[in-house]
Design a protein around this motif. Structure first.
Motif, PDB file in Angstrom:
ATOM      1  N   MET A 124       0.826  -1.197   0.000  1.00  0.00           N
ATOM      2  CA  MET A 124       0.000   0.000   0.000  1.00  0.00           C
ATOM      3  C   MET A 124       0.867   1.256   0.000  1.00  0.00           C
ATOM      4  N   ILE A 125       0.406   2.275  -0.720  1.00  0.00           N
ATOM      5  CA  ILE A 125       1.157   3.521  -0.753  1.00  0.00           C
ATOM      6  C   ILE A 125       1.211   4.170   0.625  1.00  0.00           C
ATOM      7  N   VAL A 126       0.141   4.038   1.413  1.00  0.00           N
ATOM      8  CA  VAL A 126       0.116   4.682   2.727  1.00  0.00           C
ATOM      9  C   VAL A 126       1.126   4.057   3.665  1.00  0.00           C
ATOM     10  N   GLN A 127       1.664   2.875   3.319  1.00  0.00           N
ATOM     11  CA  GLN A 127       2.663   2.229   4.153  1.00  0.00           C
ATOM     12  C   GLN A 127       4.077   2.558   3.712  1.00  0.00           C
ATOM     13  N   HIS A 128       4.257   3.512   2.827  1.00  0.00           N
ATOM     14  CA  HIS A 128       5.568   3.917   2.353  1.00  0.00           C
ATOM     15  C   HIS A 128       5.958   5.228   3.032  1.00  0.00           C
ATOM     16  N   PRO A 129       6.682   5.187   4.141  1.00  0.00           N
ATOM     17  CA  PRO A 129       6.997   6.427   4.854  1.00  0.00           C
ATOM     18  C   PRO A 129       7.855   7.377   4.030  1.00  0.00           C
ATOM     19  N   MET A 130       8.738   6.840   3.175  1.00  0.00           N
ATOM     20  CA  MET A 130       9.588   7.730   2.396  1.00  0.00           C
ATOM     21  C   MET A 130       8.779   8.544   1.399  1.00  0.00           C
ATOM     22  N   LEU A 131       7.688   7.972   0.892  1.00  0.00           N
ATOM     23  CA  LEU A 131       6.818   8.727   0.001  1.00  0.00           C
ATOM     24  C   LEU A 131       6.171   9.903   0.719  1.00  0.00           C
ATOM     25  N   TRP A 132       5.736   9.665   1.963  1.00  0.00           N
ATOM     26  CA  TRP A 132       5.144  10.751   2.746  1.00  0.00           C
ATOM     27  C   TRP A 132       6.186  11.834   3.037  1.00  0.00           C
ATOM     28  N   CYS A 133       7.415  11.417   3.319  1.00  0.00           N
ATOM     29  CA  CYS A 133       8.472  12.399   3.574  1.00  0.00           C
ATOM     30  C   CYS A 133       8.772  13.211   2.319  1.00  0.00           C
ATOM     31  N   ALA A 134       8.824  12.532   1.160  1.00  0.00           N
ATOM     32  CA  ALA A 134       9.058  13.248  -0.090  1.00  0.00           C
ATOM     33  C   ALA A 134       7.911  14.212  -0.397  1.00  0.00           C
ATOM     34  N   ALA A 135       6.669  13.782  -0.140  1.00  0.00           N
ATOM     35  CA  ALA A 135       5.524  14.662  -0.377  1.00  0.00           C
ATOM     36  C   ALA A 135       5.569  15.885   0.536  1.00  0.00           C
ATOM     37  N   ALA A 136       5.941  15.679   1.821  1.00  0.00           N
ATOM     38  CA  ALA A 136       6.050  16.810   2.743  1.00  0.00           C
ATOM     39  C   ALA A 136       7.167  17.755   2.310  1.00  0.00           C
ATOM     40  N   LEU A 137       8.289  17.189   1.843  1.00  0.00           N
ATOM     41  CA  LEU A 137       9.397  18.030   1.375  1.00  0.00           C
ATOM     42  C   LEU A 137       8.987  18.837   0.147  1.00  0.00           C
ATOM     43  N   MET A 138       8.270  18.212  -0.789  1.00  0.00           N
ATOM     44  CA  MET A 138       7.801  18.942  -1.977  1.00  0.00           C
ATOM     45  C   MET A 138       6.862  20.079  -1.590  1.00  0.00           C
ATOM     46  N   THR A 139       5.943  19.794  -0.666  1.00  0.00           N
ATOM     47  CA  THR A 139       5.010  20.833  -0.229  1.00  0.00           C
ATOM     48  C   THR A 139       5.755  21.991   0.426  1.00  0.00           C
ATOM     49  N   GLY A 140       6.705  21.662   1.301  1.00  0.00           N
ATOM     50  CA  GLY A 140       7.493  22.703   1.943  1.00  0.00           C
ATOM     51  C   GLY A 140       8.330  23.494   0.958  1.00  0.00           C
ATOM     52  N   THR A 141       8.881  22.810  -0.050  1.00  0.00           N
ATOM     53  CA  THR A 141       9.666  23.504  -1.074  1.00  0.00           C
ATOM     54  C   THR A 141       8.799  24.488  -1.850  1.00  0.00           C
ATOM     55  N   ALA A 142       7.577  24.072  -2.193  1.00  0.00           N
ATOM     56  CA  ALA A 142       6.658  24.972  -2.902  1.00  0.00           C
ATOM     57  C   ALA A 142       6.335  26.197  -2.055  1.00  0.00           C
ATOM     58  N   VAL A 143       6.089  25.985  -0.748  1.00  0.00           N
ATOM     59  CA  VAL A 143       5.784  27.110   0.144  1.00  0.00           C
ATOM     60  C   VAL A 143       6.995  28.031   0.275  1.00  0.00           C
ATOM     61  N   GLY A 144       8.187  27.435   0.441  1.00  0.00           N
ATOM     62  CA  GLY A 144       9.387  28.252   0.599  1.00  0.00           C
ATOM     63  C   GLY A 144       9.739  29.049  -0.639  1.00  0.00           C
ATOM     64  N   LEU A 145       9.482  28.496  -1.825  1.00  0.00           N
ATOM     65  CA  LEU A 145       9.777  29.235  -3.049  1.00  0.00           C
ATOM     66  C   LEU A 145       8.819  30.397  -3.252  1.00  0.00           C
ATOM     67  N   ASN A 146       7.575  30.232  -2.841  1.00  0.00           N
ATOM     68  CA  ASN A 146       6.580  31.289  -3.007  1.00  0.00           C
ATOM     69  C   ASN A 146       6.578  32.296  -1.862  1.00  0.00           C
ATOM     70  N   TYR A 147       6.930  31.831  -0.657  1.00  0.00           N
ATOM     71  CA  TYR A 147       6.919  32.710   0.520  1.00  0.00           C
ATOM     72  C   TYR A 147       8.222  32.522   1.302  1.00  0.00           C
ATOM     73  N   PRO A 148       9.342  33.025   0.792  1.00  0.00           N
ATOM     74  CA  PRO A 148      10.618  32.891   1.511  1.00  0.00           C
ATOM     75  C   PRO A 148      10.644  33.738   2.783  1.00  0.00           C
ATOM     76  N   LEU A 149      10.931  33.092   3.904  1.00  0.00           N
ATOM     77  CA  LEU A 149      10.985  33.766   5.200  1.00  0.00           C
ATOM     78  C   LEU A 149      12.200  33.275   5.978  1.00  0.00           C
TER      79      LEU A 149
END
Length: 374
Positions: free
Chosen positions: A1-26
């Motif tokens: 199951m995809i929900v049992q892949h912790p590295m996928l969740w970490c990559a998704a969180a990193l992508m989301t954070g990267t998008a936020v940081g590129l648009n709103y650098p603080l």
């Protein structure tokens, strides 16, 4: 199951954070990251809270890394060096290929398919590939590196994987993979493929089997930590979307169709990759190709043969190989022209909004999770 892949969740969180940081650098992301790491360490025994804080750490890591890059303008020195070395290597290989007697059209196609140089391709050729929905064949991607890796596996890796010499062979394998990626100029699609194949090769030589989604997530994490701005590139988005959908859907599809011929496999892989990239293609290019999956059944084997012959002609520039390449290039051009005359192969003037694209991917991800769970 995809929900049992912790590295996928970490990559998704990193992508989301990267998008936020590129648009709103603080400047406040870094101290928040330190506090989140401390909180994650203190809550190791509280599993649910620990997991949530772990994802928050990856989110803030993406925010802080992207914010640091947004304050710096200019290209890193190492990228300039790689580009200069790649250009010199490309010119050497192209000069050797010219000695085999290929025509100018064949030479331009060989440059695009093998070393990623598309400047010499005519506008008509690019339009012909784009019109029938197979322009991805002209862009260096994991398919091209996979073709080369498949040749290495057939003649080399499978013979040494269980021998005592397997770890002595690993440096040569990695040198060929990364050497080709550097000669091509290190495009993000090739870097992703090289990272995945590196991890899979090491695990293969160790005798371990792993879900290919793990190397995909790891390669995304490494690329975004080194170059967060790649998240905004169309190449990064299309490359990871296509490979993710192939890897996520291949297992349930192969279980439903246990006995598949190579033709069925090619069509299924092409359809799944097209499904994964369709929303992005509609959003960025405002068109939806319809004939691409079926046409790939013919063009992918031809492209594979063309790449092998081009590499052989670069190593051994003889007239016979040049004659074969000229005829293969003419055959591909004829097939593209034939397919381009078929009406309604591409839907044009498609302008979906970003919200619609997000909803489409959300629905497809839910369907994938349910399918893999069953």
């Amino acid at each position: 199951m995809i929900v049992q892949h912790p590295m996928l969740w970490c990559a998704a969180a990193l992508m989301t954070g990267t998008a936020v940081g590129l648009n709103y650098p603080l400047p406040y992301y870094l101290p928040m990251l330190v506090a989140a790491v401390v909180g994650c360490t203190l809550t190791r025994k509280t599993f649910h809270l620990h997991d949530a804080l772990t994802l928050f750490v990856w989110f803030l890591l993406g925010c802080s890394r992207a914010s640091a890059v947004s304050y710096y303008d200019g290209e890193p020195a190492w990228q300039q060096v790689v580009r200069q070395k790649a250009k010199a290597a490309q010119e050497t290989l192209v000069a050797r290929l010219e000695r085999s007697g290929v025509s100018s059209e064949t030479l331009a196609l060989s440059e695009a398919l093998v070393v990623g140089k598309r400047d010499d391709l005519s506008r008509e050729t690019k339009q012909a590939y784009r019109q029938v929905g197979v322009s991805h064949l002209l862009a260096l991607s994991g398919m091209h590196l996979g073709i080369i890796y498949g040749f290495l596996y057939f003649i080399f890796i499978r013979w040494v994987r269980f021998s005592q010499w397997r770890w002595h062979a690993l440096p040569l394998i990695l040198l060929l993979l990364w050497g080709y990626a550097m000669v091509a100029g290190m495009p993000v699609s090739l870097v992703r493929a090289a990272l995945m194949l590196t991890v899979l090769t090491i695990l293969h030589l160790m005798g371990y089997n792993t879900d290919p989604l793990h190397p995909l997530a790891l390669s995304a994490i490494i690329i975004l930590l080194i170059a967060p701005t790649e998240l905004l590139s169309i190449s990064f988005q299309l490359s990871f979307a296509a490979v993710f959908f192939i890897l996520a859907l291949w297992q349930p599809l192969s279980e439903r169709f246990e006995r598949m011929t190579w033709a069925v496999e090619v069509i299924l892989v092409s359809c799944v990759a097209s499904l994964g990239t369709l929303p992005l293609i509609a959003y960025h290019f405002h068109q939806v190709p319809l004939a691409g999956p079926l046409l790939s059944l013919i063009l992918i084997p031809l492209t594979t043969l063309y790449i092998y012959l081009t590499i052989a002609a670069m190593l051994f520039p003889i007239a016979a190989l040049g004659w074969l390449l000229n005829n293969l290039a003419a055959l591909q051009e004829w097939l593209l022209g034939l397919a381009g005359n078929i009406p309604h192969t591409v839907l044009t003037d498609v302008y979906p909004s970003a919200e619609v694209i997000a909803m489409m991917y959300g629905a497809m991800l839910i369907a994938i999770v349910r399918l893999r769970t069953r």
